[in-house]
Scaffold this motif. Structure first.
Motif, PDB file in Angstrom:
ATOM      1  N   GLU A 297       0.835  -1.210   0.000  1.00 41.10           N
ATOM      2  CA  GLU A 297       0.000   0.000   0.000  1.00 41.10           C
ATOM      3  C   GLU A 297       0.867   1.257   0.000  1.00 41.10           C
ATOM      4  OE1 GLU A 297      -3.951  -1.629   2.392  1.00 41.10           O
ATOM      5  OE2 GLU A 297      -2.198  -0.932   3.510  1.00 41.10           O
ATOM      6  N   ARG A 298       1.906   1.282   0.810  1.00 39.06           N
ATOM      7  CA  ARG A 298       2.803   2.447   0.843  1.00 39.06           C
ATOM      8  C   ARG A 298       3.631   2.546  -0.426  1.00 39.06           C
ATOM      9  NH1 ARG A 298       0.185   0.579   5.370  1.00 39.06           N
ATOM     10  NH2 ARG A 298       0.271   2.119   7.066  1.00 39.06           N
ATOM     11  N   TYR A 299       4.016   1.398  -0.937  1.00 40.45           N
ATOM     12  CA  TYR A 299       4.796   1.354  -2.174  1.00 40.45           C
ATOM     13  C   TYR A 299       3.998   1.973  -3.329  1.00 40.45           C
ATOM     14  CZ  TYR A 299       6.582  -0.959  -6.415  1.00 40.45           C
ATOM     15  OH  TYR A 299       7.032  -1.240  -7.681  1.00 40.45           O
ATOM     16  N   VAL A 300       2.732   1.577  -3.461  1.00 42.96           N
ATOM     17  CA  VAL A 300       1.878   2.100  -4.537  1.00 42.96           C
ATOM     18  C   VAL A 300       1.674   3.601  -4.374  1.00 42.96           C
ATOM     19  CG1 VAL A 300      -0.458   2.054  -5.492  1.00 42.96           C
ATOM     20  CG2 VAL A 300       0.722  -0.089  -4.993  1.00 42.96           C
ATOM     21  N   ARG A 301       1.458   4.027  -3.137  1.00 43.08           N
ATOM     22  CA  ARG A 301       1.224   5.450  -2.892  1.00 43.08           C
ATOM     23  C   ARG A 301       2.454   6.277  -3.266  1.00 43.08           C
ATOM     24  NH1 ARG A 301      -0.029   6.394   3.066  1.00 43.08           N
ATOM     25  NH2 ARG A 301      -1.764   5.029   2.497  1.00 43.08           N
ATOM     26  N   PHE A 302       3.632   5.761  -2.950  1.00 43.42           N
ATOM     27  CA  PHE A 302       4.864   6.484  -3.251  1.00 43.42           C
ATOM     28  C   PHE A 302       5.012   6.709  -4.749  1.00 43.42           C
ATOM     29  CE2 PHE A 302       9.431   6.332  -4.299  1.00 43.42           C
ATOM     30  CZ  PHE A 302       9.893   7.413  -3.564  1.00 43.42           C
ATOM     31  N   TYR A 303       4.867   5.657  -5.542  1.00 47.04           N
ATOM     32  CA  TYR A 303       5.070   5.788  -6.986  1.00 47.04           C
ATOM     33  C   TYR A 303       3.879   6.424  -7.688  1.00 47.04           C
ATOM     34  CZ  TYR A 303       9.451   3.270  -6.787  1.00 47.04           C
ATOM     35  OH  TYR A 303      10.749   2.925  -6.518  1.00 47.04           O
ATOM     36  N   GLU A 308       1.959  11.248 -10.658  1.00 46.89           N
ATOM     37  CA  GLU A 308       0.977  12.347 -10.755  1.00 46.89           C
ATOM     38  C   GLU A 308       1.613  13.707 -10.464  1.00 46.89           C
ATOM     39  OE1 GLU A 308      -2.113  11.219  -8.070  1.00 46.89           O
ATOM     40  OE2 GLU A 308      -2.857   9.587  -9.362  1.00 46.89           O
ATOM     41  N   HIS A 309       2.958  13.732 -10.393  1.00 45.45           N
ATOM     42  CA  HIS A 309       3.713  14.975 -10.192  1.00 45.45           C
ATOM     43  C   HIS A 309       3.319  15.688  -8.898  1.00 45.45           C
ATOM     44  CE1 HIS A 309       5.084  14.432 -14.308  1.00 45.45           C
ATOM     45  NE2 HIS A 309       3.821  14.334 -14.702  1.00 45.45           N
ATOM     46  N   ALA A 310       3.233  14.902  -7.830  1.00 48.09           N
ATOM     47  CA  ALA A 310       2.918  15.467  -6.520  1.00 48.09           C
ATOM     48  C   ALA A 310       4.072  16.344  -6.045  1.00 48.09           C
ATOM     49  CB  ALA A 310       2.663  14.343  -5.517  1.00 48.09           C
ATOM     50  N   PRO A 311       3.810  17.289  -5.130  1.00 46.81           N
ATOM     51  CA  PRO A 311       4.892  18.146  -4.621  1.00 46.81           C
ATOM     52  C   PRO A 311       5.916  17.332  -3.835  1.00 46.81           C
ATOM     53  CG  PRO A 311       2.857  18.501  -3.392  1.00 46.81           C
ATOM     54  CD  PRO A 311       2.498  17.656  -4.573  1.00 46.81           C
ATOM     55  N   ARG A 312       7.110  17.908  -3.739  1.00 47.46           N
ATOM     56  CA  ARG A 312       8.216  17.219  -3.082  1.00 47.46           C
ATOM     57  C   ARG A 312       7.883  16.862  -1.643  1.00 47.46           C
ATOM     58  NH1 ARG A 312      12.387  18.543   0.253  1.00 47.46           N
ATOM     59  NH2 ARG A 312      14.334  17.318   0.000  1.00 47.46           N
ATOM     60  N   SER A 313       7.166  17.720  -0.935  1.00 47.51           N
ATOM     61  CA  SER A 313       6.851  17.460   0.472  1.00 47.51           C
ATOM     62  C   SER A 313       6.023  16.187   0.630  1.00 47.51           C
ATOM     63  CB  SER A 313       6.092  18.651   1.071  1.00 47.51           C
ATOM     64  OG  SER A 313       4.892  18.897   0.333  1.00 47.51           O
ATOM     65  N   ARG A 314       5.065  15.979  -0.285  1.00 46.34           N
ATOM     66  CA  ARG A 314       4.246  14.772  -0.191  1.00 46.34           C
ATOM     67  C   ARG A 314       5.067  13.532  -0.544  1.00 46.34           C
ATOM     68  NH1 ARG A 314      -0.785  14.023  -4.077  1.00 46.34           N
ATOM     69  NH2 ARG A 314      -1.157  16.190  -3.401  1.00 46.34           N
ATOM     70  N   ILE A 315       5.919  13.637  -1.538  1.00 47.58           N
ATOM     71  CA  ILE A 315       6.767  12.494  -1.908  1.00 47.58           C
ATOM     72  C   ILE A 315       7.672  12.100  -0.750  1.00 47.58           C
ATOM     73  CG2 ILE A 315       8.656  11.773  -3.410  1.00 47.58           C
ATOM     74  CD1 ILE A 315       7.368  13.466  -5.620  1.00 47.58           C
ATOM     75  N   MET A 316       8.227  13.121  -0.050  1.00 47.66           N
ATOM     76  CA  MET A 316       9.109  12.817   1.078  1.00 47.66           C
ATOM     77  C   MET A 316       8.322  12.208   2.234  1.00 47.66           C
ATOM     78  SD  MET A 316      11.899  13.464  -0.273  1.00 47.66           S
ATOM     79  CE  MET A 316      12.924  13.063   1.134  1.00 47.66           C
ATOM     80  N   ARG A 317       7.070  12.657   2.434  1.00 49.40           N
ATOM     81  CA  ARG A 317       6.233  12.032   3.472  1.00 49.40           C
ATOM     82  C   ARG A 317       5.947  10.575   3.118  1.00 49.40           C
ATOM     83  NH1 ARG A 317       3.288  16.932   3.430  1.00 49.40           N
ATOM     84  NH2 ARG A 317       1.643  15.939   2.192  1.00 49.40           N
ATOM     85  N   ASN A 318       5.653  10.326   1.847  1.00 46.20           N
ATOM     86  CA  ASN A 318       5.419   8.948   1.414  1.00 46.20           C
ATOM     87  C   ASN A 318       6.666   8.087   1.596  1.00 46.20           C
ATOM     88  OD1 ASN A 318       2.819   9.624   0.673  1.00 46.20           O
ATOM     89  ND2 ASN A 318       3.331   9.908  -1.490  1.00 46.20           N
ATOM     90  N   HIS A 319       7.812   8.692   1.306  1.00 45.04           N
ATOM     91  CA  HIS A 319       9.071   7.963   1.487  1.00 45.04           C
ATOM     92  C   HIS A 319       9.279   7.604   2.952  1.00 45.04           C
ATOM     93  CE1 HIS A 319      13.701   8.063   1.702  1.00 45.04           C
ATOM     94  NE2 HIS A 319      13.331   6.867   1.263  1.00 45.04           N
ATOM     95  N   GLN A 320       9.011   8.554   3.842  1.00 43.19           N
ATOM     96  CA  GLN A 320       9.157   8.283   5.272  1.00 43.19           C
ATOM     97  C   GLN A 320       8.154   7.230   5.737  1.00 43.19           C
ATOM     98  OE1 GLN A 320      11.628   9.545   7.259  1.00 43.19           O
ATOM     99  NE2 GLN A 320      10.845   7.964   8.647  1.00 43.19           N
ATOM    100  N   LEU A 446      16.065   6.132  -1.838  1.00 42.16           N
ATOM    101  CA  LEU A 446      15.041   5.825  -2.846  1.00 42.16           C
ATOM    102  C   LEU A 446      14.656   7.024  -3.717  1.00 42.16           C
ATOM    103  CD1 LEU A 446      13.354   3.488  -3.912  1.00 42.16           C
ATOM    104  CD2 LEU A 446      11.579   4.089  -2.259  1.00 42.16           C
ATOM    105  N   PRO A 447      14.433   8.216  -3.182  1.00 43.76           N
ATOM    106  CA  PRO A 447      14.124   9.349  -4.073  1.00 43.76           C
ATOM    107  C   PRO A 447      15.230   9.596  -5.103  1.00 43.76           C
ATOM    108  CG  PRO A 447      13.565   9.904  -1.818  1.00 43.76           C
ATOM    109  CD  PRO A 447      14.318   8.600  -1.765  1.00 43.76           C
ATOM    110  N   VAL A 452      16.977   9.853 -10.337  1.00 41.93           N
ATOM    111  CA  VAL A 452      18.264  10.001 -11.028  1.00 41.93           C
ATOM    112  C   VAL A 452      18.758   8.674 -11.592  1.00 41.93           C
ATOM    113  CG1 VAL A 452      20.664  10.752 -10.816  1.00 41.93           C
ATOM    114  CG2 VAL A 452      18.861  11.970  -9.581  1.00 41.93           C
ATOM    115  N   LYS A 453      19.062   7.734 -10.712  1.00 41.88           N
ATOM    116  CA  LYS A 453      19.693   6.488 -11.155  1.00 41.88           C
ATOM    117  C   LYS A 453      18.786   5.658 -12.062  1.00 41.88           C
ATOM    118  CE  LYS A 453      23.160   5.028 -10.030  1.00 41.88           C
ATOM    119  NZ  LYS A 453      23.622   4.439  -8.779  1.00 41.88           N
ATOM    120  N   GLN A 454      17.467   5.624 -11.763  1.00 41.74           N
ATOM    121  CA  GLN A 454      16.537   4.818 -12.553  1.00 41.74           C
ATOM    122  C   GLN A 454      15.745   5.663 -13.553  1.00 41.74           C
ATOM    123  OE1 GLN A 454      14.234   2.846  -9.497  1.00 41.74           O
ATOM    124  NE2 GLN A 454      15.678   1.151  -9.354  1.00 41.74           N
ATOM    125  N   ASN A 455      16.134   6.893 -13.726  1.00 34.94           N
ATOM    126  CA  ASN A 455      15.474   7.779 -14.676  1.00 34.94           C
ATOM    127  C   ASN A 455      16.238   7.718 -15.995  1.00 34.94           C
ATOM    128  OD1 ASN A 455      14.448   9.931 -16.180  1.00 34.94           O
ATOM    129  ND2 ASN A 455      14.039  11.152 -14.340  1.00 34.94           N
TER     130      ASN A 455
END
Length: 463
Positions: A297-303, A308-320, A446-447, A452-455
């Protein structure tokens, strides 16, 4: 492939003891079905067969099953891993019309490639009755088929037919052994065992084809994945070889036995390790029901937010949140499997007395239980790395397990019986530590790895 875990997790939402018991029981059978069936049916077959055949014939039957179990797993590993990845991609794309074709083609590929090894071996390298040889060959291909259909088990939404298939298969196998062993000896035991395997295989095939009712189109579309995901294919072989290499080495120890001409094994080591592996079933069940589903569930939310080009703050929250889930579920697993491991080790004398096992196996068994604890933790970390498509790091870690298990087992074998089992145990500890620190590093980064690495647009840009 966490789909069936969500359905099983609904049983735990009933908030009663029976619901939780059913969820984890179903999960254990689904996650370890072919393995549990083999152990239970093999044990039952040997027990009932002992009333009809002598010790030497029982040994011949047991070694045939062990050989077929081991080498079918090794040789089917690359195909199974590629088919797993291909099926997962098709489910993600919501285009599963090619599943029947892939299933038929993969079965054909496995049977054709394996026949050049298994048929000459049993026909020319063993000293068995002709009927027993043909029954052994049939047994090999049935087990191979079950390894492949196991790819689909967690993708099926209805788990009841899966449970019925294994339950009826065990009952049919043991019943046929009772009817055939007395008159036909080893051939009858193998035939009875094969009837049970055949029922499981064809029942699961029927269920898969009912779940995916499409014509067999593009049967070899999955083949291109061998080139694209060669690390997965190689890893499918390396991981299984790493788990078996200590057994193969111990078959050449001074305590080995030779059965049916050229079939060598070490009953005390093999039996202790098989029994030790059964101790990871509780954690396998918990992984399917709670650990993998929570992580997924967290994995899907992160990607999804990244796409969907979410803001950096939300991506970092998902990462945490993803990091917190890995740590929390890892802690839960450590408590569950650790407590069960300590309980089994402390109760080993009682278990051996109940089961009537040779006490010479106890030291190997206890080391095997400890090794299985670290082994299954490494396995779950491998799965976590695979979710993020870290194929090369995973392959290197699997090679670490293979090399360390080989080296440590050779060393321990040379030190004598009292050191048997230390090779596997030390290899699992080394592999777990390497896998743990690698996983922590990669998930923390992961970010960066994702952007970068997987882009492709970044990694392929000229410097």
């Amino acid at each position: 492939m966490a789909g069936i875990g969500f359905n099983l997790r609904k049983l735990t939402d009933r908030d009663d003891f029976l619901g939780g018991l059913m969820a984890y029981g179903y999960s254990a059978l689904i996650s370890s079905g072919p393995w549990i069936f083999t152990i239970v049916a093999l044990t039952g077959t040997l027990f009932f067969g002992s009333f009809f055949v002598d010790f030497n014939k029982q040994a011949a039957f047991r070694i045939i099953i062990i050989y077929n179990f081991a080498f079918s797993l090794l040789l089917s590993g690359p195909v199974v891993m590629i088919c797993t990845r291909w099926l997962a991609d098709q489910i993600y794309k919501k285009d599963v019309t090619g599943v029947p074709g892939m299933l038929i083609a993969a079965l054909g590929l496995l049977f054709i490639t394996n026949m050049f090894l298994v048929i000459p071996f049993y026909l020319f390298a063993t000293d068995l009755d002709l009927v027993v040889r043909f029954m052994a060959i049939a047994n090999y291909f049935l087990i191979t088929g079950i390894w492949l259909v196991g790819v689909f088990l967690t993708a099926l939404k209805d788990y009841h037919p899966i449970i019925r298939a294994f339950a009826f298969g065990m009952a049919i196998g043991l019943g046929c052994v009772l009817m055939l062993a007395g008159k036909f000896g080893v051939a009858g035991m193998l035939a009875g065992f094969n009837f049970g395997l055949a029922y499981i295989l064809f029942a699961l095939l029927a269920r898969i084809l009912a779940e995916y009712p499409y014509p067999a189109r593009r049967p070899f579309a999955f083949m291109r994945y061998f080139k694209r995901y060669w690390e997965l294919a190689l890893g499918g072989f390396v991981a299984n070889m790493a788990a078996w290499i200590d057994k193969f080495i111990m078959w050449f120890s001074p305590h080995r036995e030779v059965v049916a001409g050229n079939m060598i094994h070490f009953p005390n080591y093999d039996g202790a390790m098989f029994l030790a592996y059964l101790t990871i079933i509780p954690s396998m069940a918990a992984f399917v029901v709670t650990i993998e589903t929570s992580f997924f569930e967290r994995y899907v939310r992160f990607y999804q937010d990244i796409s969907e080009h979410a803001p950096r703050s939300r991506i970092m929250r998902n990462h945490q949140s993803l990091l917190d889930t890995v740590q929390e579920q890892g802690r839960n697993f450590l408590i569950l499997q650790g407590a069960f491991t300590l309980m089994v080790i402390s109760m080993a004398p009682t278990i051996f007395e109940w089961l009537g096992i040779n006490y010479l196996q106890m030291g190997i068994f206890r080391l095997g239980v400890l090794g299985a604890f670290f082994h299954v933790m490494s396995l779950f970390l491998f799965i976590t790395l695979s979710y993020f498509d870290f194929r090369k790091p995973t392959l290197y870690l699997q090679l670490t397990f293979l090399v360390s298990n080989c080296v440590f087992t050779l060393i321990s074998m040379n030190y004598g019986y009292q050191f048997y089992g230390y090779g596997y145990f030390l290899a699992t500890v080394v592999t777990f530590l390497a896998t743990f620190f690698t996983t922590i590093y990669l998930i923390n980064e992961l970010p960066y790895q994702t952007f970068v690495k997987q882009n492709a647009s970044v990694s392929s840009a000229p410097e």
